[in-house]
Scaffold this motif. Structure first.
Motif, mmCIF file in Angstrom:
data_model
loop_
_atom_site.group_PDB
_atom_site.id
_atom_site.type_symbol
_atom_site.label_atom_id
_atom_site.label_comp_id
_atom_site.label_asym_id
_atom_site.label_seq_id
_atom_site.Cartn_x
_atom_site.Cartn_y
_atom_site.Cartn_z
ATOM 1 N N PRO A 160 -18.707 31.142 58.057
ATOM 2 C CA PRO A 160 -18.251 29.841 57.548
ATOM 3 C C PRO A 160 -17.638 29.969 56.164
ATOM 4 O O PRO A 160 -17.972 30.876 55.397
ATOM 5 C CB PRO A 160 -19.549 29.011 57.500
ATOM 6 N N MET A 161 -16.739 29.038 55.849
ATOM 7 C CA MET A 161 -16.116 29.010 54.534
ATOM 8 C C MET A 161 -16.667 27.829 53.743
ATOM 9 O O MET A 161 -17.159 26.853 54.317
ATOM 10 C CB MET A 161 -14.598 28.906 54.681
ATOM 11 N N PRO A 162 -16.583 27.879 52.403
ATOM 12 C CA PRO A 162 -17.082 26.755 51.590
ATOM 13 C C PRO A 162 -16.376 25.448 51.920
ATOM 14 O O PRO A 162 -15.215 25.437 52.358
ATOM 15 C CB PRO A 162 -16.754 27.209 50.155
ATOM 16 N N ALA A 163 -17.073 24.350 51.696
ATOM 17 C CA ALA A 163 -16.508 23.034 52.016
ATOM 18 C C ALA A 163 -15.228 22.764 51.235
ATOM 19 O O ALA A 163 -14.326 22.065 51.728
ATOM 20 C CB ALA A 163 -17.542 21.943 51.723
ATOM 21 N N ASP A 164 -15.116 23.306 50.021
ATOM 22 C CA ASP A 164 -13.937 23.067 49.188
ATOM 23 C C ASP A 164 -12.952 24.233 49.241
ATOM 24 O O ASP A 164 -12.112 24.403 48.353
ATOM 25 C CB ASP A 164 -14.349 22.806 47.738
ATOM 26 N N TYR A 165 -13.011 25.024 50.315
ATOM 27 C CA TYR A 165 -12.178 26.226 50.411
ATOM 28 C C TYR A 165 -10.688 25.914 50.401
ATOM 29 O O TYR A 165 -9.873 26.720 49.974
ATOM 30 C CB TYR A 165 -12.534 26.999 51.690
ATOM 31 N N THR A 166 -10.304 24.741 50.845
ATOM 32 C CA THR A 166 -8.885 24.413 50.925
ATOM 33 C C THR A 166 -8.306 23.970 49.585
ATOM 34 O O THR A 166 -7.111 23.673 49.487
ATOM 35 C CB THR A 166 -8.643 23.298 51.958
ATOM 36 N N THR A 167 -9.117 23.915 48.533
ATOM 37 C CA THR A 167 -8.594 23.563 47.215
ATOM 38 C C THR A 167 -7.807 24.737 46.650
ATOM 39 O O THR A 167 -7.798 25.836 47.200
ATOM 40 C CB THR A 167 -9.737 23.199 46.253
ATOM 41 N N SER A 168 -7.164 24.491 45.525
ATOM 42 C CA SER A 168 -6.288 25.506 44.928
ATOM 43 C C SER A 168 -7.038 26.469 44.011
ATOM 44 O O SER A 168 -6.441 27.080 43.132
ATOM 45 C CB SER A 168 -5.167 24.818 44.145
ATOM 46 N N ARG A 169 -8.315 26.600 44.190
ATOM 47 C CA ARG A 169 -9.099 27.529 43.368
ATOM 48 C C ARG A 169 -8.507 28.936 43.482
ATOM 49 O O ARG A 169 -8.208 29.402 44.584
ATOM 50 C CB ARG A 169 -10.541 27.506 43.846
ATOM 51 N N THR A 170 -8.370 29.623 42.366
ATOM 52 C CA THR A 170 -7.667 30.908 42.356
ATOM 53 C C THR A 170 -8.584 32.118 42.437
ATOM 54 O O THR A 170 -8.092 33.243 42.548
ATOM 55 C CB THR A 170 -6.823 31.033 41.075
ATOM 56 N N ASP A 171 -9.892 31.912 42.375
ATOM 57 C CA ASP A 171 -10.797 33.071 42.321
ATOM 58 C C ASP A 171 -11.616 33.250 43.591
ATOM 59 O O ASP A 171 -12.669 33.881 43.572
ATOM 60 C CB ASP A 171 -11.734 32.971 41.116
ATOM 61 N N TRP A 172 -11.151 32.720 44.724
ATOM 62 C CA TRP A 172 -11.903 32.892 45.963
ATOM 63 C C TRP A 172 -12.071 34.373 46.293
ATOM 64 O O TRP A 172 -13.093 34.782 46.836
ATOM 65 C CB TRP A 172 -11.205 32.188 47.122
ATOM 66 N N GLY A 173 -11.072 35.187 45.987
ATOM 67 C CA GLY A 173 -11.163 36.617 46.283
ATOM 68 C C GLY A 173 -12.297 37.303 45.560
ATOM 69 O O GLY A 173 -12.850 38.291 46.047
ATOM 70 N N ARG A 174 -12.673 36.784 44.387
ATOM 71 C CA ARG A 174 -13.794 37.357 43.639
ATOM 72 C C ARG A 174 -15.119 36.760 44.090
ATOM 73 O O ARG A 174 -16.138 37.456 44.168
ATOM 74 C CB ARG A 174 -13.602 37.101 42.137
ATOM 75 N N VAL A 175 -15.122 35.485 44.418
ATOM 76 C CA VAL A 175 -16.364 34.773 44.735
ATOM 77 C C VAL A 175 -16.868 35.115 46.134
ATOM 78 O O VAL A 175 -18.077 35.284 46.349
ATOM 79 C CB VAL A 175 -16.148 33.254 44.591
#
Length: 340
Positions: A160-175
């Motif tokens: 599963p992905m986080p609920a806010d995964y579709t936001t423009s957050r730029t650090d998903w690759g690190r998190v």
């Protein structure tokens, strides 16, 4: 030393060992990277399959590429083959009948995430007999044969992905994970990576594990003592299973020296880095294996680890050579220093 000087100079000289995989006691494969003084151009990557019980060059198969980036290797059983994949999903495979560069994973299936990011392949590993490509953004790709990869998300079995995964957050690759994958069975997987991002998969559903750290995770190993061991970027180790986790060892390894491989072998956990092997000592510290027992080869010929499918042999490769270990005896296969 299993090869002659002329063979070393032809196939190995000018390259350092970057990865290794083993199928049997006298059959293994190495990923080597060209030694270069400049990083303006990617170094060449050479892949050598070695069958030690064949005479001289008859037992060596070579392939080379100029566009591979940080390639990793695994030995699969279903099908039986060596598989090399780099960070941008270029693929090479070798088995008893053929060896070839294949179309990249990206050419076969989409590696683009719902937020538009491209998945980075961080490692390949044998898990429950199959080879998996382990990617960023919690992506896993199962290999089914030559140019056949299955995205677990496309099967409806992805993490599963986080609920806010579709936001423009730029650090998903690190998190988000993943960076490593291990399993007790086909229905008991553990995947780790990102900021304390550890998950268990029972074959149908994923469950996030409450690991008590947000440190960047590097390795995971489902061990023979029934525990799962997880390391972070500095080599600290946690152990547990499902809902229960505790830190079992501390480490002060610098970046670049941290474990990148973790395997249970002959009754204990071993950790492999690009240079040298590590173990947990009695004081619950991660230390070089040579600090706790005699006869361990130097970090020049030990580091990256793979275990034979039958569990009887450990292959390890350092920058300048490789060794085989059966739990009692170390055998140096070759070292650059033997051929000077």
């Amino acid at each position: 030393m299993i090869i002659e000087k002329s063979i070393w100079k032809k196939y190995f000289e000018g390259f350092t060992f970057f990865g290794c995989a083993i199928f049997r006691r006298q059959g293994f494969c190495f990923v080597l990277v060209e030694e270069k003084g400049s990083f303006d151009i990617l170094p060449k990557t050479r892949i050598l399959t070695v069958i030690a019980d064949k005479a001289a060059e008859a037992g060596i198969r070579r392939a080379q590429a100029e566009d591979l980036s940080f390639a990793t290797i695994a030995c699969g059983l279903d099908p039986t083959e060596y598989v090399v994949v780099d960070t941008v999903s270029n693929v090479y495979s070798a088995n008893g009948k053929s060896n070839q560069f294949e179309r990249s994973i990206e050419d076969l299936i989409s590696l683009k995430t719902p937020v538009g990011a491209m998945v980075t392949i961080r490692k390949v590993a044998r898990v429950a007999g199959k080879v998996y490509a382990i990617g960023s953004n919690r992506r896993l790709y199962r290999r089914e044969g030559i140019e056949k990869w299955v995205d677990l998300h496309a099967e409806g079995r992805g993490a599963p992905m986080p609920a806010d995964y579709t936001t423009s957050r730029t650090d998903w690759g690190r998190v988000l994970g993943f960076k490593d994958l291990s399993a007790f069975s086909e229905t008991d997987f553990y995947a780790a990576g990102g900021a304390g991002d550890l998950w268990r998969f029972d074959g149908k559903t994923w469950q996030q594990c409450p690991l008590p750290t947000n440190a960047q995770l590097e390795t995971v190993c489902c061990a023979g003592d029934g525990k799962v061991y997880v390391t972070d970027l500095h080599g600290n180790v946690w152990a547990g299973r499902e809902e229960k986790w505790t830190q079992v060892a501390t480490s002060e390894l610098s970046w670049g020296s941290q474990p990148v491989d973790a395997f249970w072998f002959k009754g204990r956990m071993l950790f492999g880095a690009q240079e040298g092997l590590y173990v947990i000592n009695r004081n619950k510290q991660v230390v070089p294996l040579g600090d706790v027992e005699e006869g361990v080869p130097s970090s020049m010929v030990t580091g990256r680890i793979d275990i034979s499918p039958d569990g009887n042999h450990l292959l390890t490769a350092g920058p300048y050579g490789a060794c085989l270990y059966d739990g009692e005896t170390w055998t140096r296969l070759f070292s650059a220093f033997d051929y000077r």
